[in-house]
Design an enzyme around this catalytic site. Sequence first.
Site, PDB file in Angstrom:
ATOM      1  N   GLU A  52      -8.298  11.541   2.212  1.00 17.80           N
ATOM      2  CA  GLU A  52      -8.486  10.577   3.301  1.00 17.80           C
ATOM      3  C   GLU A  52      -8.578  11.305   4.627  1.00 17.80           C
ATOM      4  O   GLU A  52      -7.847  12.271   4.875  1.00 17.80           O
ATOM      5  CB  GLU A  52      -7.328   9.579   3.340  1.00 17.80           C
ATOM      6  CG  GLU A  52      -7.392   8.614   4.513  1.00 17.80           C
ATOM      7  CD  GLU A  52      -6.338   7.512   4.456  1.00 17.80           C
ATOM      8  OE1 GLU A  52      -6.205   6.797   5.462  1.00 17.80           O
ATOM      9  OE2 GLU A  52      -5.660   7.378   3.416  1.00 17.80           O
ATOM     10  N   GLU A  83       0.874  -1.177   0.000  1.00 20.71           N
ATOM     11  CA  GLU A  83       0.000   0.000   0.000  1.00 20.71           C
ATOM     12  C   GLU A  83       0.911   1.228   0.000  1.00 20.71           C
ATOM     13  O   GLU A  83       1.805   1.326   0.840  1.00 20.71           O
ATOM     14  CB  GLU A  83      -0.884  -0.010   1.243  1.00 20.71           C
ATOM     15  CG  GLU A  83      -1.883   1.140   1.318  1.00 20.71           C
ATOM     16  CD  GLU A  83      -2.684   1.090   2.610  1.00 20.71           C
ATOM     17  OE1 GLU A  83      -3.887   1.394   2.566  1.00 20.71           O
ATOM     18  OE2 GLU A  83      -2.109   0.752   3.672  1.00 20.71           O
TER      19      GLU A  83
END
Length: 222
Positions: A204, A113
Site C-alpha cells: 500500500e 479493517e
Amino acid sequence: MVSFSFLLVAAASLVPGALAAPGEQLEHGSTTSSRDIQAANYFSNWSEGGSNVRCNRGSGGSYSVTWSGQGGFVCGTGYNPGGSRTVKYSGSYNATGPGYLAWYGWTRNPLIEYYIIESYDILAPGEPWTKKGSFTFEEGTYDLYTSTRNNKPSIEGTRTFQQYWSVRTEHRVGGTITTGRHFTEWANVGLRLGNHDYAILATEGFVNGTKTSAGTANINVE
C-alpha cells in the site's frame, strides 16, 4: 489511509479446477479482484487520485508492483475468506514515503479493517492511533493500536468503523505470519473481530500532506 470496496469478477460458471476471470487494472477509483478456485488465492488491485501504479498478478500467489505519484493504492494476493491462517510469504519490498507491506483484511459484524504491518518507510496514519499494548512471540515483537474511520468507504459502503493494527518493531520482508495469534492478542485488549471477509498480503502507498510514496515490490504468498 486508504479504504475501499471490491468487485469480485468471476467466470460465468465455476466448476472444480476452473479459474475465475483474471484481475485487470480499471480506471482510478475502481477495483477488480479475482480468485483462483483451486488454490483459493485472491488478487486485488485498486488505485485512486493520479497514482502511477502498475500491479500485476503472477503465477500462484505472486504479484509485482511499481508505483509513484500523488494518489493511493493497495494491491496484493491472499484468500477469501481470510480468517486464522499460517501465512508464509517471501520477496522484496523497497519503498519511500507513506505506506506499508502488511497482511490486510476485513471482517463484518462488526465491520473492522485490520493490518499486520511487516515493513514500511513512513507509517503516517490517516487517523490518530491509540496504543493498546505490545506482545512478543517467536515471529517477533508487535505494537498494538486502534483507530477509527468516520464516514469513510468500506466493503459495506460509506461507514464509520474501527481499524486494528499490529506493527512489527523490526522490519522484515519474508517469513511466517500466524494471523490467529494477532487476533487473540487483539481480543486480549478488547479488540474483537467479526466474520472474516477477504485478507491479502498487501503493498500500500498513499499521500500524507506533502509526503508521497514510491517504490517496487515483488511478493509471493504460499
